[in-house]
Design an enzyme around this catalytic site. Structure first.
Site, PDB file in Angstrom:
ATOM      1  N   GLU A 424       0.721  -1.336  -0.602  1.00  0.00           N
ATOM      2  CA  GLU A 424      -0.367   0.334   0.480  1.00  0.00           C
ATOM      3  C   GLU A 424       0.653   1.418   0.043  1.00  0.00           C
ATOM      4  O   GLU A 424       0.479   2.037   1.592  1.00  0.00           O
ATOM      5  CB  GLU A 424      -1.362   0.013   1.413  1.00  0.00           C
ATOM      6  N   GLU A 500      -4.625  -8.706   0.185  1.00  0.00           N
ATOM      7  CA  GLU A 500      -5.397  -8.497   1.711  1.00  0.00           C
ATOM      8  C   GLU A 500      -6.573  -8.846   1.279  1.00  0.00           C
ATOM      9  O   GLU A 500      -7.325  -7.914   0.615  1.00  0.00           O
ATOM     10  CB  GLU A 500      -4.548  -7.332   2.447  1.00  0.00           C
TER      11      GLU A 500
HETATM   12  C1  GAL Z   1      -5.348  -2.332   4.769  1.00  0.00           C
HETATM   13  C2  GAL Z   1      -2.937  -2.107   5.798  1.00  0.00           C
HETATM   14  C3  GAL Z   1      -2.743  -3.319   6.548  1.00  0.00           C
HETATM   15  C4  GAL Z   1      -3.643  -3.581   7.852  1.00  0.00           C
HETATM   16  C5  GAL Z   1      -5.108  -3.584   7.013  1.00  0.00           C
HETATM   17  C6  GAL Z   1      -6.089  -3.730   8.829  1.00  0.00           C
HETATM   18  O1  GAL Z   1      -4.707  -1.308   4.272  1.00  0.00           O
HETATM   19  O2  GAL Z   1      -2.042  -2.836   4.163  1.00  0.00           O
HETATM   20  O3  GAL Z   1      -0.933  -3.305   6.700  1.00  0.00           O
HETATM   21  O4  GAL Z   1      -2.727  -1.884   8.303  1.00  0.00           O
HETATM   22  O5  GAL Z   1      -5.108  -2.603   6.667  1.00  0.00           O
HETATM   23  O6  GAL Z   1      -5.798  -2.082   9.158  1.00  0.00           O
END
Ligand code: GAL
Length: 833
Positions: A424, A500
């Site tokens: 990100e 993710e």
């Molecule tokens: C995503 C990020 C993770 C974590 C997750 C939950 O945007 O890549 O590192 O922060 O959200 O908050």
């Protein structure tokens, strides 16, 4: 010019097993202080009053939680925020900020000084400055990277003082980073002529059933004429090839060699066979140096229709993992990582994304041994920061070195299939004006072209339009299940996976009624939603998600529908310290997303994934628990995650009928436009596609039972939950029988009635006593809002359970005693070898 003749001879006369182990771990007898003694680097500084510690050590996890630690004023674009907000607990509400000094002594003989001596840190959090005998040796800001120094010229015969100064800044991280020498420290003595540290690279460019070509690239340092000997040892410990040749060294030499292995035993998820390559340098028949490289023989291919392991299309059933071990903090303990991985494998996981930094090297050894695919990830920030004092401050000076060292250290692990250059990354939003994607991608490729490069993009449109997504070999997208089909339509040559997924919140054994779907999703940008969840305990129906997240069903459906996507990585496998989204206001200090809580206890979500992912398991799991007095006479939904074809629900003997999963799910959430992720949270239809749901069950105390049937309607399994009677005793389950000296054992403690039924409301305090061969290390209960000190032997139960960690200190039996009011539990079943 290097000259060498190839002579393949068997050197039976040299017993290579006598080769000295080059490395010793420096784990005991460290002195530690949190005070910034300016002079602590000096050789004769008096550290007698400092604390005695062993490494791995995390200085912050033992301290009290306090929501005033590291309050961050920040605007999280990903959460839909448009102006900065104060966030508490983001780094775990633990005092990781500040300075920590470590000092130890190491004895060196006069003979050693003829050699080279190297000091290695597998990770030091952070901004390490290293001194030997009062002299500055070097520094390394990045807390997650392994680094080493040649300290020969700083040493003298006798005792030598090693001093390390670490410093963590406020707003340095988005999660709990840990603090201190939290991974192994070691010293390696080697001949002036030696194989360079991380200087071997074994690849397997050709594999057939009959044989595999094994290619070795090798860097050797030294001067003069030697014999280079290479042996391959098969997974059964048998030496299968041996080659020897003369080499002439003139400084730093790069050599390479090919070997043929007949009938290779492949490294695969179910059969993770590992080979060893032993490289030795000899002078007149005497051993000068030796180096062992573990490797696996396996092929990987990244195709448009999927990822192939050993020519078999293999979908990633992955989880993201942060590096901490909950109550034990960031200090790396191999046994705790093994515990995590066993649980993940049981859920059906075949891949880990190490978010968002290089892990401890042993974690990758374990992935190799257990047959788990891995993504090694370098960075969470490039030049543009997410937090005030994050990696962006170091990027320009250190990124090349940090990324290169990650690859050099890790490139022999068969488990690693991709190198991630970032997560990100904020450069997405500016279309990567300095083309850092290409810069980092090229660095990886010059060191290893056998694997794919990747990055995790959350701003899919920006990454696609700017070309960032296409610059890496395989793009990762975070939280975008609604647009995979559109990405394929617009970018037909792009290979990608979901780096993710998820974002639904839960805490173990908590249920909230009525079950309301589509809650936070409709309140984009708000932090905590309705009063229903204001206590920091969302339920387990996967109906409460952060604005950018969604329930697991949505991803499962999208992955089925778009079978060219390589698979997904749940955010996260285990809950972790820090990031208590969406509770940013002094409510919680750890995360809510995972199927397993921070102390390693399964939530209901675990069984959903297990029923979908673990092809070898039979699952029949029903929830909620059956102790809901406030719901007496009222209707509640009852859910069953199962691998069976049909299931029937009974409450106190009364049938509520037979159900099946209502697949295929109509992908109503698929977006029409690539620029718009379809909105809408979880619906009952999504849930029903992956679970059997009886929507209107009248709760009455007694028993809820589910019977599983096969296709033919034959009863094949049954499971039930009963309303527990009065709490009777504390049941202790030790998760191991035997551990080794220094290792950590884990106990799950539960308050049960006289028949052994868990009491899911018991939240009282317990005292913990450990004696015999171990000492108390930490405890926790999986409640993100609990702020009891993790390292004191007093712990509240959370919904009837807690977990205790003890560390062995001598051989013998470990005695554990727990007391909570009238209730007691004891265990003497764990032995230290
Ligand atoms: C995503 C990020 C993770 C974590 C997750 C939950 O945007 O890549 O590192 O922060 O959200 O908050």
């Amino acid at each position: 010019m290097k000259k060498y003749a190839s002579i393949i001879i068997l050197i039976c006369t040299i017993n290579l097993l006598t080769a000295q182990s080059r490395t010793v771990e420096i784990l005991k007898d460290w002195k530690f202080s949190n005070y910034d003694y300016g002079a602590a680097f000096q050789e004769n500084f008096d550290d007698a009053e400092w604390e005695n510690v062993t490494v791995p050590h995390d200085w912050a996890v033992k301290e009290d939680f306090n929501f005033t630690h590291d309050i961050q004023l920040t605007m999280v674009i990903q959460d839909g925020e448009t102006k900065p907000k104060y966030r508490t607990g983001r780094t775990g509400a633990l005092p990781y900020v500040g300075i920590g000094w470590y000092r130890t002594k190491h004895t060196i003989s006069a003979a050693d000084l003829e050699e080279k001596v190297q000091l290695m840190f597998d990770g030091a959090m952070s901004n390490a400055k290293v001194y030997v005998n009062g002299t500055y040796v070097g520094e390394r800001p990045f807390g997650y990277i392994s680094f080493y120094f040649d300290i020969t010229k700083f040493l003298k015969p006798g005792d030598n003082t090693i001093a390390v100064r670490l410093e963590n800044f406020n707003s340095q991280s988005r999660w709990y980073p840990g603090a201190g020498l939290y991974r192994k420290v070691s010293i390696t003595k080697m001949n002036k002529t030696h194989i360079k540290t991380w200087g071997t690279f074994v690849s397997t460019p050709q594999i057939t059933k009959k044989h595999a070509l094994v290619h070795l690239d090798l860097e050797v340092l030294g001067e003069g004429d030697y014999t280079l000997l290479n042996e391959i040892i098969d997974p059964n410990g048998k030496q299968i090839t041996q080659s020897s040749k003369s080499i002439s060294l003139n400084g730093e030499e790069k050599l390479s060699e090919d070997f043929k292995v007949t009938k290779p035993q492949l490294w695969d998820i179910k059969t993770p066979h590992l080979y060893k390559l032993k490289t030795s340098i000899l002078k007149n028949g005497n051993l000068v140096d030796s180096y062992i490289t573990n490797f696996g023989i396996r092929s990987i291919r990244f195709e448009l229709d999927g990822f192939y392991l050993n020519d078999k299309k293999t979908r990633f059933k992955g989880v993201n993992m942060h590096h901490d071990f909950g109550p034990v903090g960031a200090a790396f303990h191999k046994e705790l990582f093994v515990r995590q991985m066993k649980k993940m494998k049981d859920m059906g996981v075949n891949a880990i994304r190490f978010s968002h930094n290089p892990p401890a090297p042993e974690a990758l050894d374990i992935c190799d041994e257990m047959g788990i695919l891995a993504i090694d990830e370098a960075f969470d920030e490039w030049q543009l920061g997410k937090v005030l004092n994050g990696y962006s401050k170091q990027f320009d000076l250190w990124a090349k070195k940090d990324l290169s060292d990650m690859i050099l250290r890790d490139r022999n692990h068969p488990s690693i299939i991709m190198w991630s250059i970032g997560n990100e990354i904020m450069e997405q939003y500016k279309h990567d004006p300095n083309n850092i994607t290409a810069y980092l991608n090229d660095i990886v490729k010059t060191l290893d072209s056998t694997r794919a490069t990747t990055a995790g993009f959350n701003s899919a449109n920006n990454a696609l339009e700017s070309g960032m997504a296409a610059t890496v070999d395989v793009a990762g997208f975070n939280y975008k299940p609604g647009i995979y089909h559109k990405i394929r339509e617009h970018y037909p040559n792009l290979k990608f996976y979901a780096s993710e997924t998820g974002g639904a919140l839960s805490t173990r054994n908590s249920y909230k009624f009525p079950v309301v779907f589509d809650t936070l999703q409709n309140k984009r940008g708000t932090s905590v939603n309705t009063e229903l969840y204001a206590d920091g305990q969302p339920g387990n129906y996967e109906n409460t998600n952060v604005p950018w997240g969604y329930a697991p069903y949505k991803e499962l459906a999208s992955q089925e529908y778009n079978d060219f996507v390589y698979g997904d990585f749940i955010w996260t496998g285990y809950d972790y310290l820090g990031e208590p989204s969406p509770y940013h206001t002094a409510k919680s200090r750890s995360s809510y997303f995972a199927p397993v809580d921070m102390v390693g206890l399964e939530k209901d979500k675990f069984y959903l994934y297990k029923s979908e992912w673990n092809e070898d398991a039979e699952v029949l799991h029903v929830f909620p628990h059956w102790s809901l007095p406030e719901m007496a006479g009222k209707e509640i939904p009852v859910v069953c995650y199962t691998t069976y074809d049909k299931a029937e629900l009974f409450v106190n003997g009364k049938s509520y009928g037979i159900k099946t999963k209502e697949k295929p799910l109509v992908p109503e959430f698929l977006a029409k436009d690539i620029k718009k992720e379809a909105s809408g949270g979880t619906t009952m239809a999504q849930l029903k596609a992956y679970a059997m749901v009886w929507e209107h069950v009248v709760y009455e105390p007694g028993e809820v039972k589910v019977v599983g049937y096969n296709k033919k309607g034959k009863k094949v399994a049954e499971t039930k939950r009963v309303t527990p009677g009065k709490p009777h005793h504390i049941h202790i389950k030790n998760e191991v029988q035997k551990i080794n000296d220094g290792e950590v054992a884990v106990y799950v403690v539960s308050v049960v009635d006289k028949d052994g039924n868990l009491n899911p409301h018991y939240n009282k305090t317990m005292s913990i006593e450990v004696s015999g061969a171990a000492q108390f290390l930490a405890s926790g209960n999986g409640d993100p809002t609990n702020v009891q000190n993790l390292s004191k032997p007093t712990r509240d139960f959370f919904n009837g359970q807690a977990v205790i960690y003890v560390q062995s200190k001598s051989k013998g039996a470990i005695l554990l005693k727990t007391v909570s009011g009238e209730l007691e539990g004891t265990n003497t079943a764990v032995i230290v070898n």
